[in-house]
Write a protein that holds these residues in place. Sequence first.
Motif, PDB file in Angstrom:
ATOM      1  N   ASP A 318     -89.532  -0.839   6.318  1.00 19.30           N
ATOM      2  CA  ASP A 318     -88.937  -1.771   5.174  1.00 19.30           C
ATOM      3  C   ASP A 318     -87.435  -1.933   5.342  1.00 19.30           C
ATOM      4  O   ASP A 318     -86.819  -2.959   5.255  1.00 19.30           O
ATOM      5  CB  ASP A 318     -89.485  -1.663   3.897  1.00 19.30           C
ATOM      6  CG  ASP A 318     -90.961  -1.886   3.935  1.00 19.30           C
ATOM      7  OD1 ASP A 318     -91.546  -2.484   4.799  1.00 19.30           O
ATOM      8  OD2 ASP A 318     -91.638  -1.554   2.857  1.00 19.30           O
ATOM      9  N   TYR A 319     -86.880  -0.714   5.573  1.00 21.25           N
ATOM     10  CA  TYR A 319     -85.331  -0.546   5.134  1.00 21.25           C
ATOM     11  C   TYR A 319     -84.473  -1.719   6.164  1.00 21.25           C
ATOM     12  O   TYR A 319     -83.587  -2.158   5.618  1.00 21.25           O
ATOM     13  CB  TYR A 319     -84.945   0.973   5.304  1.00 21.25           C
ATOM     14  CG  TYR A 319     -85.411   1.665   4.111  1.00 21.25           C
ATOM     15  CD1 TYR A 319     -84.393   1.638   2.800  1.00 21.25           C
ATOM     16  CD2 TYR A 319     -86.589   2.132   4.057  1.00 21.25           C
ATOM     17  CE1 TYR A 319     -85.002   2.285   1.734  1.00 21.25           C
ATOM     18  CE2 TYR A 319     -86.922   2.721   2.940  1.00 21.25           C
ATOM     19  CZ  TYR A 319     -86.103   3.075   1.711  1.00 21.25           C
ATOM     20  OH  TYR A 319     -86.801   3.644   0.776  1.00 21.25           O
ATOM     21  N   ARG A 320     -84.932  -1.476   7.347  1.00 19.74           N
ATOM     22  CA  ARG A 320     -84.088  -2.596   8.275  1.00 19.74           C
ATOM     23  C   ARG A 320     -84.063  -3.687   7.723  1.00 19.74           C
ATOM     24  O   ARG A 320     -83.137  -4.655   8.002  1.00 19.74           O
ATOM     25  CB  ARG A 320     -84.574  -1.885   9.649  1.00 19.74           C
ATOM     26  CG  ARG A 320     -83.653  -2.771  10.640  1.00 19.74           C
ATOM     27  CD  ARG A 320     -84.132  -2.350  12.034  1.00 19.74           C
ATOM     28  NE  ARG A 320     -84.060  -3.599  12.938  1.00 19.74           N
ATOM     29  CZ  ARG A 320     -83.106  -4.505  13.333  1.00 19.74           C
ATOM     30  NH1 ARG A 320     -82.001  -4.053  12.857  1.00 19.74           N
ATOM     31  NH2 ARG A 320     -83.494  -5.268  14.075  1.00 19.74           N
ATOM     32  N   ARG A 321     -85.450  -4.324   7.632  1.00 18.48           N
ATOM     33  CA  ARG A 321     -85.641  -5.596   7.226  1.00 18.48           C
ATOM     34  C   ARG A 321     -84.965  -6.138   5.870  1.00 18.48           C
ATOM     35  O   ARG A 321     -84.150  -7.135   5.762  1.00 18.48           O
ATOM     36  CB  ARG A 321     -87.141  -6.019   6.834  1.00 18.48           C
ATOM     37  CG  ARG A 321     -87.545  -7.362   6.451  1.00 18.48           C
ATOM     38  CD  ARG A 321     -89.082  -7.534   6.540  1.00 18.48           C
ATOM     39  NE  ARG A 321     -89.888  -6.595   5.797  1.00 18.48           N
ATOM     40  CZ  ARG A 321     -89.937  -6.289   4.360  1.00 18.48           C
ATOM     41  NH1 ARG A 321     -89.128  -7.306   3.644  1.00 18.48           N
ATOM     42  NH2 ARG A 321     -90.484  -5.479   3.916  1.00 18.48           N
ATOM     43  N   LEU A 322     -85.041  -5.073   5.018  1.00 15.53           N
ATOM     44  CA  LEU A 322     -84.379  -5.358   3.732  1.00 15.53           C
ATOM     45  C   LEU A 322     -82.836  -5.195   3.856  1.00 15.53           C
ATOM     46  O   LEU A 322     -81.921  -5.584   3.017  1.00 15.53           O
ATOM     47  CB  LEU A 322     -84.715  -4.251   2.743  1.00 15.53           C
ATOM     48  CG  LEU A 322     -86.190  -4.388   2.191  1.00 15.53           C
ATOM     49  CD1 LEU A 322     -86.477  -3.386   1.341  1.00 15.53           C
ATOM     50  CD2 LEU A 322     -86.381  -5.707   1.473  1.00 15.53           C
ATOM     51  N   GLY A 323     -82.322  -4.802   4.944  1.00 16.65           N
ATOM     52  CA  GLY A 323     -80.809  -4.822   5.357  1.00 16.65           C
ATOM     53  C   GLY A 323     -80.099  -3.517   4.645  1.00 16.65           C
ATOM     54  O   GLY A 323     -78.958  -3.603   4.894  1.00 16.65           O
ATOM     55  N   TYR A 324     -80.923  -2.553   4.627  1.00 16.13           N
ATOM     56  CA  TYR A 324     -80.032  -1.210   4.395  1.00 16.13           C
ATOM     57  C   TYR A 324     -79.600  -0.699   5.551  1.00 16.13           C
ATOM     58  O   TYR A 324     -80.362  -0.589   6.654  1.00 16.13           O
ATOM     59  CB  TYR A 324     -80.803  -0.194   3.719  1.00 16.13           C
ATOM     60  CG  TYR A 324     -81.277  -0.278   2.210  1.00 16.13           C
ATOM     61  CD1 TYR A 324     -80.461  -0.285   1.394  1.00 16.13           C
ATOM     62  CD2 TYR A 324     -82.608  -0.974   1.956  1.00 16.13           C
ATOM     63  CE1 TYR A 324     -80.674  -0.832   0.187  1.00 16.13           C
ATOM     64  CE2 TYR A 324     -82.857  -1.439   0.519  1.00 16.13           C
ATOM     65  CZ  TYR A 324     -81.784  -1.068  -0.394  1.00 16.13           C
ATOM     66  OH  TYR A 324     -82.127  -1.421  -1.724  1.00 16.13           O
ATOM     67  N   ALA A 325     -78.229  -0.435   5.602  1.00 16.37           N
ATOM     68  CA  ALA A 325     -77.737   0.398   6.947  1.00 16.37           C
ATOM     69  C   ALA A 325     -78.316   1.523   6.932  1.00 16.37           C
ATOM     70  O   ALA A 325     -78.242   2.574   5.863  1.00 16.37           O
ATOM     71  CB  ALA A 325     -76.241   0.301   6.692  1.00 16.37           C
ATOM     72  N   PRO A 326     -78.654   2.292   8.195  1.00 19.19           N
ATOM     73  CA  PRO A 326     -79.064   3.793   8.453  1.00 19.19           C
ATOM     74  C   PRO A 326     -78.130   4.561   7.882  1.00 19.19           C
ATOM     75  O   PRO A 326     -78.486   5.540   6.987  1.00 19.19           O
ATOM     76  CB  PRO A 326     -79.159   3.498   9.927  1.00 19.19           C
ATOM     77  CG  PRO A 326     -79.064   2.262  10.546  1.00 19.19           C
ATOM     78  CD  PRO A 326     -78.431   1.376   9.325  1.00 19.19           C
ATOM     79  N   ALA A 327     -76.752   4.318   7.982  1.00 22.44           N
ATOM     80  CA  ALA A 327     -75.836   5.317   7.436  1.00 22.44           C
ATOM     81  C   ALA A 327     -75.895   5.415   5.968  1.00 22.44           C
ATOM     82  O   ALA A 327     -75.663   6.577   5.351  1.00 22.44           O
ATOM     83  CB  ALA A 327     -74.388   5.059   7.632  1.00 22.44           C
ATOM     84  N   CYS A 328     -76.414   4.527   5.168  1.00 24.52           N
ATOM     85  CA  CYS A 328     -76.573   4.355   3.794  1.00 24.52           C
ATOM     86  C   CYS A 328     -77.489   5.126   3.250  1.00 24.52           C
ATOM     87  O   CYS A 328     -77.713   5.848   2.407  1.00 24.52           O
ATOM     88  CB  CYS A 328     -76.655   2.856   3.178  1.00 24.52           C
ATOM     89  SG  CYS A 328     -75.001   1.979   3.417  1.00 24.52           S
TER      90      CYS A 328
END
Length: 561
Positions: A318-328
């Motif tokens: 989900d994180y990618r879709r929601l737009g969280y940067a991997p670094a975050c």
Amino acid sequence: MCEYRPEDLRMAELLFPQVTKTPAELEESRPKRNLPEGAKVTRFAPSPTGFVHFGGLFPAMVGERLAHQSGGVFYLRIEDTDAKREVEGAAQSLIRTLAYYGVNFDEGVTESGEVGDFGPYYQSKRAEYYHIYAKQLVKEGKAYPTFTTKEEQEELDRVDKKQENKTKDWHEAEAARKEAQNAWRAITPEEAEAHLKAGDLFVLRLRAEGDAEKKIPFTDLVRGKLEIPENDEDFVLLKSDGIPTYHFAHAVDDHLMETTHVVRGEEWLPSLAKHLMLFSYLGFKLPKYMHIAQLMKLDESGNKKKLSKRDMGANMEDYRRLGYAPACVTEYVMTLLNSNFEEWRTANPEKDYTEFPFSPKKMSVSGCLFDLDKLSDVSKNTIARMSAKEVSDGVMDWAKDFAPEFYAHLSANPAMSEEIFAIGRGGKKPRKDLSRWSDAKDYMGFFYRQYLEKPVWEEKFDRAEIADLLNDYLQNYTLDCDNSGWFDFVKSLAEKHGFCPDTKAYKADPAPWKGSVADVSGFLRLAITGKNNSPDLFTVMSILGKEESDERLRLAISACN
Ligand code: GLU
């Protein structure tokens, strides 16, 4: 060399006629790791169920940090012994997801196949090895077969050893279980042969000579000194299809793959006594263990509960879709993993998190609290430290998949997008507008005419007045100056129209004025950006250019009618 009893040798031959190698022969033919002193070998060993839980990133990052911080090896082993739970392509998607978060393996299963000398790295391909050690245990009288039906087997495993309140029923059930177990423990090779001839399947169990009343001292690298009751359960090593249980596979694999540190969830702690016994029966060197606390969340009533699969934030996909940067996300995980990480980050804002000296001792024992607000906070700070190019690229990369129209605008002029994200970046107090790439459109979408909203003027000002002021501005402003020169012009314009040029003076004595220069800037901001908040207005207009700014002013003036 120990003396085997003839009946054990015969039993071993009957059960495993296909196994011709001994453990010693196997190990001689296997490569050995040649690593510098102190280098740790860790692994991530998921079952490929097709779901990467946020809680899975935890042990993965710990294993990765421990190995790479010490110049060791981090490998991926796929624990696919439960075919029922397996999902097609799950291993590949897991590898991609972890790689997206910067968790990379040196060895094991990779996207392009298996890499390394210690494979196969799929448990389903390692039957030969498990059977070699199983046969050895039978030879030594440490394991025995039970040819039970499923129901009889359930009977053998029925009693909950950990039940606190041991009732009369419990004692009766336990006595029945013991009796059945003793009967099976005494199985002769002749009886086994008869079963085999009849085509009966067997389950292989460990002959546990432990005493649950006895406590073994044990040190877990996260939890410190523990006392574990000895295992007294004849637990299953091989199921009737010859496939090992987690316990047995764990011992054989981590021994052969020379794992030095087993990093896994604390749900395995209750099984630890079994593993200690297995390693000892098999004559294996015990690895160090780290049992990691589970991720918790607060429920509506403020109670801590396990972060479940269905909870928001649990699924890594989900994180990618929601737009969280991997670094975050990795930054956030680090704050959860080590209590002193945030302090280190404040002192070392420029460093990569991999330079942080991660320590198992600083990990929480009681359970980390997963909190989306905290993730947001950490993300804002992380993005604020990035370069304009990183932010622009990150937003574009996200938008490409999840906001194609927005992407079309950004990618039509990447240099401009970078200029926009450069506003207010760096310095002591950088802007912190974005916690996710998906916030970008709200923040700076107004640069693209399509997303520019119509101004909504404050009721307290006369529209004709605003139009008049904007018109005067439009006729006389220039961007051929610096920010302070431009603001001087705005102040003089304000004064000319009866707005106090000095906000402090206005606050002290508002009566003679229609408003202050802050209100005038507000009109201009609303006209140019359609919003009440925006990054530095002069810079915004400079990026838009005079022509576009003029056009927006004209549109705003007509919106005053
Ligand atoms: N396959 C086990 C799991 O997914 C691995 C535990 C371990 O790391 O040993 O929980």
